[in-house]
Design a protein around this motif. Structure first.
Motif, mmCIF file in Angstrom:
data_model
loop_
_atom_site.group_PDB
_atom_site.id
_atom_site.type_symbol
_atom_site.label_atom_id
_atom_site.label_comp_id
_atom_site.label_asym_id
_atom_site.label_seq_id
_atom_site.Cartn_x
_atom_site.Cartn_y
_atom_site.Cartn_z
ATOM 1 N N LYS A 290 0.799 -1.226 0.000
ATOM 2 C CA LYS A 290 0.000 0.000 0.000
ATOM 3 C C LYS A 290 0.833 1.278 0.000
ATOM 4 C CE LYS A 290 -4.044 -2.049 0.499
ATOM 5 N NZ LYS A 290 -5.126 -1.949 -0.437
ATOM 6 N N THR A 291 2.056 1.220 0.537
ATOM 7 C CA THR A 291 2.910 2.407 0.630
ATOM 8 C C THR A 291 4.371 1.980 0.634
ATOM 9 O OG1 THR A 291 3.222 4.510 1.798
ATOM 10 C CG2 THR A 291 2.921 2.551 3.167
ATOM 11 N N SER A 292 5.267 2.956 0.723
ATOM 12 C CA SER A 292 6.700 2.638 0.725
ATOM 13 C C SER A 292 7.405 3.449 1.816
ATOM 14 C CB SER A 292 7.315 2.988 -0.632
ATOM 15 O OG SER A 292 7.300 4.389 -0.824
ATOM 16 N N ALA A 293 8.635 3.076 2.083
ATOM 17 C CA ALA A 293 9.428 3.782 3.095
ATOM 18 C C ALA A 293 9.643 5.240 2.685
ATOM 19 C CB ALA A 293 10.761 3.079 3.292
ATOM 20 N N ASP A 294 9.868 5.493 1.408
ATOM 21 C CA ASP A 294 10.071 6.870 0.941
ATOM 22 C C ASP A 294 8.818 7.724 1.136
ATOM 23 O OD1 ASP A 294 12.715 6.466 0.232
ATOM 24 O OD2 ASP A 294 12.232 5.957 -1.845
ATOM 25 N N LYS A 295 7.648 7.151 0.893
ATOM 26 C CA LYS A 295 6.394 7.886 1.089
ATOM 27 C C LYS A 295 6.182 8.204 2.568
ATOM 28 C CE LYS A 295 3.885 6.148 -2.932
ATOM 29 N NZ LYS A 295 2.747 5.320 -3.388
ATOM 30 N N LEU A 296 6.563 7.288 3.430
ATOM 31 C CA LEU A 296 6.407 7.519 4.869
ATOM 32 C C LEU A 296 7.376 8.601 5.354
ATOM 33 C CD1 LEU A 296 5.915 3.833 6.014
ATOM 34 C CD2 LEU A 296 4.168 5.607 5.728
ATOM 35 N N ALA B 144 5.958 11.851 4.381
ATOM 36 C CA ALA B 144 4.848 12.240 5.256
ATOM 37 C C ALA B 144 5.378 12.870 6.543
ATOM 38 C CB ALA B 144 3.972 11.029 5.576
ATOM 39 N N VAL B 145 6.472 12.333 7.063
ATOM 40 C CA VAL B 145 7.097 12.911 8.265
ATOM 41 C C VAL B 145 7.605 14.314 7.940
ATOM 42 C CG1 VAL B 145 9.039 12.700 9.875
ATOM 43 C CG2 VAL B 145 7.668 10.687 9.295
ATOM 44 N N GLN B 146 8.246 14.475 6.804
ATOM 45 C CA GLN B 146 8.761 15.787 6.386
ATOM 46 C C GLN B 146 7.619 16.795 6.220
ATOM 47 O OE1 GLN B 146 11.040 13.836 3.060
ATOM 48 N NE2 GLN B 146 12.369 15.603 3.460
ATOM 49 N N ALA C 137 13.285 13.597 8.609
ATOM 50 C CA ALA C 137 13.094 12.157 8.478
ATOM 51 C C ALA C 137 14.419 11.553 8.038
ATOM 52 C CB ALA C 137 12.004 11.853 7.464
ATOM 53 N N ASP C 138 15.124 10.944 8.985
ATOM 54 C CA ASP C 138 16.480 10.444 8.774
ATOM 55 C C ASP C 138 17.347 11.618 8.319
ATOM 56 O OD1 ASP C 138 15.864 7.865 9.626
ATOM 57 O OD2 ASP C 138 15.289 7.209 7.634
#
Length: 126
Positions: free
Chosen positions: A85-91, A94-96, A102-103
Motif C-alpha cells: 500500500k505504501t513505501s518507506a520513501d512515502k512515509l 509524510a514525516v517531512q 526524516a532520517d
C-alpha cells in the motif's frame, strides 16, 4: 422410512459442519494477511509529547500504515505498514510534510514554521 430420515439428518449435520469449518479457515487466512507488515524506523527531529501526538496522528492517516509510535527520548518513529500500500520513501515524505526531519532528509520548511515553538529543534537560534 425412519432410516432414511436418520440418514438425511446425519448428512445435513455433516455438510453444515464442513461448511462452517471452511468459513473459519477462510477468515483466519484473511486475518493473517492483514496483520503482516513491514517495520520502518525513522530518526526524527521530534522533541516533545506534542511532537509525538502530531506525528502519530499524521501517520495514522497515511494509506497502508498499521501503527506509528514515536519514542521521544531517542527521537525514533517506528512505523508498521503494508508494503503493498505504501513505501518507506512515502512515509519519510509524510514525516517531512508534518514538519520534522526524516532520517537525513530535512523537514518541509513551510510545515516546520507552523510548528509550535516547543516542537522546533533546540539548537536553532531564534
Amino acid at each position: 422410512m425412519k432410516t432414511l430420515q436418520t440418514l438425511l439428518c446425519t448428512l445435513a449435520l455433516v455438510l453444515t459442519a464442513q461448511f462452517a469449518q471452511a468459513q473459519t479457515a477462510t477468515t483466519d487466512t484473511k486475518v493473517k494477511t492483514k496483520t503482516s507488515g513491514e517495520t520502518l524506523k525513522i530518526k526524527t527531529s521530534a522533541v516533545c509529547d506534542m511532537c509525538k501526538a502530531r506525528l502519530e496522528k499524521s501517520l495514522a492517516y497515511e494509506k497502508g500504515v498499521q501503527s506509528a509510535v514515536l519514542d521521544v527520548p531517542s527521537q525514533v518513529l517506528t512505523v508498521t505498514y503494508r508494503a503493498d500500500k505504501t513505501s518507506a520513501d512515502k512515509l519519510r515524505a509524510a514525516v517531512q510534510q508534518t514538519g520534522y526531519d526524516a532520517d537525513a532528509k530535512p523537514a518541509d520548511e513551510r510545515a516546520y514554521t507552523r510548528l509550535p515553538d516547543c516542537c522546533k529543534k533546540t539548537n536553532e537560534v531564534h
